[in-house]
Design a protein around this motif. Structure first.
Motif, PDB file in Angstrom:
ATOM      1  N   LYS A 128       0.761  -1.060  -0.023  1.00 48.24           N
ATOM      2  CA  LYS A 128       0.043   0.030  -0.226  1.00 48.24           C
ATOM      3  C   LYS A 128       0.734   1.108  -0.198  1.00 48.24           C
ATOM      4  O   LYS A 128       0.481   2.336  -0.635  1.00 48.24           O
TER       5      LYS A 128
ATOM      6  N   SER B 226       2.293   1.570  -3.334  1.00 53.44           N
ATOM      7  CA  SER B 226       1.316   2.224  -4.308  1.00 53.44           C
ATOM      8  C   SER B 226       0.831   3.566  -4.074  1.00 53.44           C
ATOM      9  O   SER B 226       0.805   4.586  -4.947  1.00 53.44           O
ATOM     10  N   SER B 227       0.906   4.389  -2.789  1.00 59.80           N
ATOM     11  CA  SER B 227       0.535   5.510  -2.560  1.00 59.80           C
ATOM     12  C   SER B 227       1.715   6.556  -3.117  1.00 59.80           C
ATOM     13  O   SER B 227       1.524   7.628  -3.574  1.00 59.80           O
TER      14      SER B 227
END
Ligand code: ADP
Length: 475
Positions: free
Chosen positions: A199, A202-203
């Motif tokens: 995550k 991804s950010s």
């Protein structure tokens, strides 16, 4: 701009749910296996153990009968087995009467007695046999009791096995619940840890996609995620490089377009105002405009062909050419400056040949002359010389001006991309800080020596050493 949601389109499952499912399946399979192994072990070993014990008790009782055949003694022994080990021992007459123990409520029914008589009908004295009936393991021996043939019967209920199995089932149920809870907890913790790293990546990638090229992809606890973050950092560096490179190329090209456009404009004004009626001068001026327009076409072609632009400065196509004539050609194009009071003083050896990329060397000379004109002093004079060295191997081009010069501290920086001096020159100059960098890159790619001698307030002399080659030099 938002990233396209492939997750929704492909109905992808989350790592959390997949891990939980796998962990649960794994735990259930493990429990089933454990149950099966337990069941097999309990039933086979326990029943074998009970059979051995029943036979053992039977043999002990036969021995006892031989040593102490009195009914009272036997009865004590039989009751002891019954109470201590749950093993029933009887002495039966050949017609099915229970002889020992007597006076006790004996739990043996008619059908079992018939079964025993049937099984022992073929036994002779001192013979024995072992057999299973429903829920029991039994042992019978034909013995002599009170001078009569009798049957010693030993029996043990298998109920203990089903008891063991049912308590095992309860324990297994408990273990199953604990195992499933643990599976849920472990899978949740692992997947949270794993997906947290993803995550984060991804950010960060979204930030990167929005044009922040300084983002850093941090590695998580797992090797694969760390590898992914390394790859993403590598991709970021490459994209950044390519982005910077494109920006620089654009700036280079813009810079290169500036000089020919100025020339075209200046010569077009001259044709309009001065040489329009003089066919010879007009043609000369028009020729400069045509040459410069050709240069522009070349540049535009470079821009159109991105790959060519990318390798524009690195690609060298050397050939032998007359440097003297080439230099005169460029100086002539600066001739229009005479109208504005500039003088270009030349001292050029005739017919010097060199081997280099003519077009790129043209760019070098243009940039050096352009700078000298821009930065020269009040006298608006620029000195250009082309001289052969003593040993005849090199031809040195020098471009000297009488301007404010360059301070010692600034000298190393002027070749850097985008470097522009803060000092006030004689005339304000609108530059990009790219000209000398292009000169440096081109000359370095040719492996030619070059440099500048300058002192503050004492003008600057830029020089380049070209290899001297004969005019008929074989390529
Ligand atoms: P630009 O001229 O477009 O600013 P350059 O790369 O050609 O970029 O030059 C970089 C800097 O070097 C200039 O800003 C200027 O300060 C200095 N420089 C270059 N040539 C001369 C010169 N002949 N005399 C004095 N300073 C110069």
């Amino acid at each position: 701009m938002k990233p396209e949601k492939t997750t929704k389109k492909l109905k992808l499952k989350s790592i959390n749910s997949v891990m939980l499912a796998y962990f649960c399946i794994f735990s259930v399979l493990l429990l089933v296996l454990v149950y099966m192994v337990f069941y097999a072990i309990v039933t086979t070993t326990l029943s074998r153990h009970m059979r051995n014990r029943v036979v053992g008790v039977g043999t002990e009782a036969v021995e006892m009968l031989k040593r102490r055949p009195e009914s009272k003694v036997l009865e004590q022994v039989f009751l002891h087995y019954r109470e201590e080990e749950g093993i029933a021992v009887y002495m039966l007459s050949m017609d099915g009467q229970i002889l020992v123990p007597f006076g006790i409520d004996i739990n043996i029914n008619k059908s079992r007695v018939d079964e025993i008589l049937r099984r022992t009908s073929s036994l002779t004295l001192d013979d024995d046999t072992t057999f299973r009936t429903e829920g029991y393991v039994n042992y019978c021996a034909c013995v002599n009791f009170n001078d009569e043939s009798c049957i010693l019967f030993v029996s043990c209920s298998l109920g203990i096995i089903s008891n063991a199995i049912s308590s095992m089932q309860i324990y297994l149920l408990l273990v199953s619940v604990i195992a499933l809870l643990l599976a849920f907890l472990i899978s949740y913790t692992i997947s949270q840890k794993l997906t947290q790293g993803l995550k984060n990546l991804s950010s960060t990638a979204v930030q990167f996609a929005h044009g922040d090229y300084n983002v850093k992809f941090y590695p998580a606890d797992y090797k694969e995620v760390a590898q992914l973050s390394d790859t993403l950092n590598f991709v970021r560096d490459e994209v950044k490089k390519s982005h910077d490179f494109q920006r620089e190329i654009l700036a280079n090209v813009t810079h290169d377009l500036k000089t020919p456009l100025t020339m075209i404009k200046a010569y077009a004004s001259m044709v309009q105002e001065i040489s329009g009626d003089n066919p010879e001068k007009r043609n000369q001026h028009l020729q400069v405009i045509i040459d410069e327009a050709d240069r522009l076409t070349g540049l535009v072609n470079d821009v159109l062909s991105v790959s060519k632009v990318n390798s524009n400065l690195d690609e060298i196509h050397p050939k032998v050419f007359n440097l003297t004539e080439f230099l005169y050609g460029i100086i002539n194009k600066f001739g229009y400056l005479q109208e504005s009071g500039y003088s270009l003083m030349v001292d050029i050896d005739p017919d010097r040949y060199t081997r280099a990329d003519e077009e790129k060397i043209g760019q070098v000379i243009y940039n050096l002359l352009g700078n000298a004109v821009n930065y020269t002093g009040e006298d608006k004079t620029v000195f250009i010389s082309l001289k052969t060295s003593m040993d005849g191997n090199r031809i040195r081009l020098t471009v000297r001006d009488t301007g404010k010069g360059i301070s010692k501290e600034e000298l190393p920086n002027i070749w850097d991309r985008y470097y522009r001096s803060e000092q006030n020159h004689v005339r304000p100059v609108k530059g990009t800080g790219l000209g000398l960098n292009i000169v440096k890159v081109i000359l370095q790619n040719h492996s030619f020596d070059f440099g500048v001698d300058s002192e503050k307030d004492n003008g600057s002399t830029f020089w380049v050493d070209f290899p001297s080659v004969p005019s008929d030099f074989e390529e």
